[in-house]
Structure formats: C-alpha cells, structure tokens
Scaffold this active site. Structure first.
Site, PDB file in Angstrom:
ATOM      1  N   ARG A   1       0.924  -2.938  20.263  1.00 44.27           N
ATOM      2  CA  ARG A   1      -0.354  -2.890  19.538  1.00 44.27           C
ATOM      3  C   ARG A   1      -1.188  -1.742  20.098  1.00 44.27           C
ATOM      4  O   ARG A   1      -1.775  -0.968  19.359  1.00 44.27           O
ATOM      5  CB  ARG A   1      -1.104  -4.228  19.644  1.00 44.27           C
ATOM      6  CG  ARG A   1      -2.419  -4.166  18.925  1.00 44.27           C
ATOM      7  CD  ARG A   1      -3.177  -5.493  18.659  1.00 44.27           C
ATOM      8  NE  ARG A   1      -2.636  -6.693  19.194  1.00 44.27           N
ATOM      9  CZ  ARG A   1      -2.929  -7.192  20.406  1.00 44.27           C
ATOM     10  NH1 ARG A   1      -3.783  -6.551  21.202  1.00 44.27           N
ATOM     11  NH2 ARG A   1      -2.392  -8.316  20.810  1.00 44.27           N
TER      12      ARG A   1
ATOM     13  N   TYR B   1     -15.961   7.507  -2.155  1.00 43.84           N
ATOM     14  CA  TYR B   1     -14.749   6.760  -2.491  1.00 43.84           C
ATOM     15  C   TYR B   1     -15.112   5.277  -2.696  1.00 43.84           C
ATOM     16  O   TYR B   1     -15.821   4.689  -1.884  1.00 43.84           O
ATOM     17  CB  TYR B   1     -13.730   6.927  -1.359  1.00 43.84           C
ATOM     18  CG  TYR B   1     -12.501   6.086  -1.541  1.00 43.84           C
ATOM     19  CD1 TYR B   1     -11.590   6.345  -2.561  1.00 43.84           C
ATOM     20  CD2 TYR B   1     -12.237   5.015  -0.702  1.00 43.84           C
ATOM     21  CE1 TYR B   1     -10.466   5.570  -2.731  1.00 43.84           C
ATOM     22  CE2 TYR B   1     -11.102   4.227  -0.864  1.00 43.84           C
ATOM     23  CZ  TYR B   1     -10.228   4.512  -1.885  1.00 43.84           C
ATOM     24  OH  TYR B   1      -9.119   3.741  -2.054  1.00 43.84           O
TER      25      TYR B   1
ATOM     26  N   ASP C   1     -15.222  12.305   6.160  1.00 46.49           N
ATOM     27  CA  ASP C   1     -13.981  11.886   5.512  1.00 46.49           C
ATOM     28  C   ASP C   1     -13.348  13.148   4.926  1.00 46.49           C
ATOM     29  O   ASP C   1     -13.825  13.698   3.933  1.00 46.49           O
ATOM     30  CB  ASP C   1     -14.295  10.852   4.419  1.00 46.49           C
ATOM     31  CG  ASP C   1     -13.032  10.288   3.774  1.00 46.49           C
ATOM     32  OD1 ASP C   1     -11.997  10.982   3.785  1.00 46.49           O
ATOM     33  OD2 ASP C   1     -13.095   9.162   3.241  1.00 46.49           O
TER      34      ASP C   1
ATOM     35  N   LYS D   1      -2.806  10.181   1.690  1.00 46.10           N
ATOM     36  CA  LYS D   1      -2.951  11.222   0.667  1.00 46.10           C
ATOM     37  C   LYS D   1      -2.261  12.513   1.128  1.00 46.10           C
ATOM     38  O   LYS D   1      -1.059  12.508   1.286  1.00 46.10           O
ATOM     39  CB  LYS D   1      -4.438  11.402   0.347  1.00 46.10           C
ATOM     40  CG  LYS D   1      -5.226  10.080   0.237  1.00 46.10           C
ATOM     41  CD  LYS D   1      -4.853   9.237  -0.960  1.00 46.10           C
ATOM     42  CE  LYS D   1      -5.443   7.830  -0.937  1.00 46.10           C
ATOM     43  NZ  LYS D   1      -6.878   7.717  -0.731  1.00 46.10           N
TER      44      LYS D   1
HETATM   45  C1  LIG Z   1      -7.841   6.652  -0.388  1.00 44.06           C
HETATM   46  C2  LIG Z   1      -9.090   7.033   0.314  1.00 44.06           C
HETATM   47  C3  LIG Z   1      -9.603   6.243   1.347  1.00 44.06           C
HETATM   48  C4  LIG Z   1      -8.958   4.940   1.765  1.00 44.06           C
HETATM   49  O1  LIG Z   1      -7.742   5.123   2.412  1.00 44.06           O
HETATM   50  P1  LIG Z   1      -6.498   4.082   2.297  1.00 44.06           P
HETATM   51  O2  LIG Z   1      -5.430   4.802   3.019  1.00 44.06           O
HETATM   52  O3  LIG Z   1      -6.215   3.876   0.851  1.00 44.06           O
HETATM   53  O4  LIG Z   1      -6.929   2.830   2.979  1.00 44.06           O
HETATM   54  C5  LIG Z   1     -10.740   6.698   1.989  1.00 44.06           C
HETATM   55  N1  LIG Z   1     -11.364   7.834   1.618  1.00 44.06           N
HETATM   56  C6  LIG Z   1     -10.902   8.603   0.620  1.00 44.06           C
HETATM   57  C7  LIG Z   1     -11.638   9.848   0.245  1.00 44.06           C
HETATM   58  C8  LIG Z   1      -9.760   8.225  -0.068  1.00 44.06           C
HETATM   59  O5  LIG Z   1      -9.323   8.991  -1.088  1.00 44.06           O
END
Ligand SMILES: *Cc1c(COP(=O)(O)O)cnc(C)c1O
Length: 379
Positions: free
Chosen positions: A46, A98, A170, A195
């Site tokens: 963990r 988001y 982000d 992504k």
């Molecule tokens: C998809 C996304 C998230 C969330 O991430 P997950 O991997 O789906 O939990 C956060 N911020 C942005 C800009 C995203 O496109």
C-alpha cells in the site's frame, strides 16, 4: 536532459537482478525483511511498490518536480490533495471545471465544511475579490473543460503565494509535453493519467507531482493512510504509455489544427473553442504558457439545440461517442448531458456551456479520414 529524453529515461534504470530494460510488474503485497523494520525501502505494497516508484520518478521528471505520488484514479489524486484542508477552509476553483471535480468538491468535501467559490479565472480581479482569510487553495484547470479557456498559471500562482495559499493545477488537458505548471510557479500539478499520460484508453490512473515538501509529505501520508493506490499492472501500463507521449501528442495536435480551421469555416458551425485559433480570447496567453495548443476542441452548432448535437454525433464513424479523452483514438462527447451532467443547468449556462456544445478529443488517425467523417456527419 530535454523532454523527449526524459520521457524515456527519467528515473529509469535496468532492473538490477535481471537487467530487464522495462520495470517488471512487481505483483506482490509485501516484502521480506532482514529483521524488523530492516528492509530495502519497501515494507508493504500500500505504501510503495517498485513498479509504482519507477512511474512516479518518470512523471516527476516530466513535470520538473522533486516527487510524484500515484493514485488509483485522477479523482483519488484530487481527494488526497483536498484532505490537506480542514473544516472552515476555503478553495477558489475555475468555474469551467471537470464535472467529476465539481462533484467531489460540492458533494463530498462541502458537507465536511470546506467552502468552494467557482470563479471565472480569466478575470484576475474576480479572483482577488474572492480571496478571504480562510482561502487555502486556488484550484486551476487550464485549458478548461469543455470551453478550452486559458487561465494564467503564473499570475494565479503569484496571487496564491502572496495570500499564503497553495496553487494546484490540473494539467490533464495539456500534459507535461505542452505545459509544465511548476515552472510557472504552481505548488502542485495533478493528472488524470487515464488521459494523455497513459494515452491508450486502457487504464484509470492519477498522479500529483510537487516540489513542496509539505505537499509531498501529506501525499505520502494519504497514500499509506487512505490507500487509493494503483496496482502494479496499471502503473506499468501508464509508464509504457508515457514513453510515446511526445509523438502521440504531436500528431494529435497537428490533426487538431487542421480540424479547427475546417470547422471555423463551416456554415453549420456556431463557434469553435480552441486556444490555437487567433480568434480565441486568450490565444496570446496560450502562446506564452504552453508549448503548443493541445488536442481538445469544442464547438457549437448554428442550430443551438441538444437534438442537433445528438444527431450530429450519431452520424460520426471514427469519432466514438464516449466520455474521456487523450487516447490514440478520436472521441466525441456532449458535455451538457455527459461529463458535465452533474452540474446544474443554471450553473452550466452561466459558465457559457451551451446545449449544442460538442467536445472532441482528437486522436492520431489520418486527418483526411477525420475530416471526411465530420463532413459526412454534417450532410
Ligand atoms: C478525467 C479527468 C479527471 C478525473 O480523473 P479520473 O482518472 O477519471 O479519475 C480530472 N480532471 C480532468 C481534467 C479530467 O479530464
């Protein structure tokens, strides 16, 4: 070391016992100890795993951070960061956010007594007005989702620092290949590595990179204490994906430039949102803080109805109707009913998110085929 070299080599060494060039998938929950608390840096999976460590060093290298902590998803990474806050604390966030982030803020953390203000971050004086004595974080998403607005990371990081607050960026939409927020003064950068970093739509993964020792310590504590950790196979897939980040993003961006020009000239298109277009209100800022403009775009139809958008999306062949982005394949989505469905309609419309808005994540296919597909969908 420059970026492309880092993507292959940062923090990567052949595995010492076998010479394996790629880090093995260490599928283990625990590690043998020579004596109590006498181990080689790993005691229980963990807290840490060598496959995860190899990935964390790689992401830290790409973002120019001292360290990175990986999580089982992007929202788990955000959750860990938000747990630095205490009841009564206040966060200023982008209003064009988001949908899952908005839900995490308003439905999970707000009931625990954290206050959030959602502000148009293209207006710096609005940010200054929103600061109060409890403001502990400025939460930035840029380019924003789904309107592709650009927020000035340098200016906002300065505002946060002057106020004794942390700036969190982000960086999911840009990826470190196109934008490195820590170089612009941000305290931490987070990713839905699901992504662009992983890049093949085959894994859910999250990461936070930072050189701020308080943040790093808190993240390590959260990894161990709340345990939203990624499995070694997922770490391996993300690491494998990152090796081709630069070539994938480069191709997607060049496709996107062709598509946005074409859409701008199309009579059935209302407005195209893409920071690479000179018509974009923050085009100059995008030139200043990004190395290129990304592969996300959105546009409205001249027939501004949800029905027109749905009909258009039903006719594309190569643009798969799906949530998510940043993979090798092109995806198309309808934010108002999909990714941003959890945001109330009034809030959505106030932020300028129209009913006919269509979002596209451009993949690495041949652009001629993508244009022909869009052309067919309009006819
Ligand atoms: C998809 C996304 C998230 C969330 O991430 P997950 O991997 O789906 O939990 C956060 N911020 C942005 C800009 C995203 O496109």
């Amino acid at each position: 070391m420059k970026f492309n070299t880092k993507a292959i080599h940062a923090g990567q060494q052949p595995e010492p016992t076998s010479g394996a060039v790629m880090p093995p998938i260490f599928q283990t929950s625990t590690y043998a100890q020579a004596g109590p608390n006498n181990h080689q840096g790993y005691d229980y999976a963990r807290a840490g795993n060598p496959t995860r460590t190899a990935l964390e060093k790689l992401i830290a290298g790409l973002e120019g951070a001292d360290e990175c902590a990986c999580f089982s998803s992007g929202v788990a990474a955000m959750d860990a960061l938000l747990k630095m806050l205490r009841p009564g604390d206040h966060v200023i966030a982008t209003n064009d956010l988001y949908g899952g982030t908005y839900r995490l803020f308003t439905q999970v953390f707000q009931p625990f007594g954290i206050d959030f203000s959602f502000v148009d971050m293209t207006n710096l004086s609005l940010i200054r007005q929103s600061l109060n004595t409890s403001t502990k974080m400025i939460w930035i998403e840029t380019p924003t989702n789904p309107l592709l607005r650009i927020v000035d990371i340098h200016a906002l990081s300065d505002i946060a620092r002057d106020h004794g607050a942390l700036s969190i960026v982000d960086n999911t939409f840009a990826s470190p290949y196109l934008q490195r927020p820590l170089e612009l003064g941000a305290d931490a950068v987070l990713h839905s590595a699901t992504k662009y970093l992983a890049g093949h739509s085959d894994v859910i993964h999250g990461a936070v990179a930072s050189s701020n020792s308080t943040i790093i310590e808190q993240l390590r504590f959260q990894v161990k204490s709340t345990g939203a950790v990624p499995g070694p196979m997922d770490c391996y897939l993300t690491l494998r994906g990152i090796k081709t980040l630069a070539v994938r993003v480069e191709r997607s961006v060049s496709n996107t430039k062709v598509i946005t020009q074409w859409l701008e000239d199309h009579p059935k298109v209302g407005h195209v949102n893409y920071p690479g277009l000179v018509s974009h209100p923050q085009h100059q800022l995008a030139c200043d803080q990004m190395d290129d403009f990304g592969a996300m775009l959105s546009f409205t139809l001249s027939d501004d109805t949800q029905e027109a958008a749905t009909a258009f999306m039903a006719r594309t062949r190569y643009f798969t109707l799906a949530e998510s982005l940043g993979g090798v394949e092109s995806l198309i989505s309808h934010p108002a009913s999909m990714t941003h469905g959890s945001i109330p309609k009034e809030v959505r419309e106030e932020a300028g998110l129209k009913d006919s808005l269509i979002r596209i994540s451009v993949g690495i296919e041949d652009v001629e085929d993508l244009l022909a597909d869009l052309d067919d969908a309009f006819s």
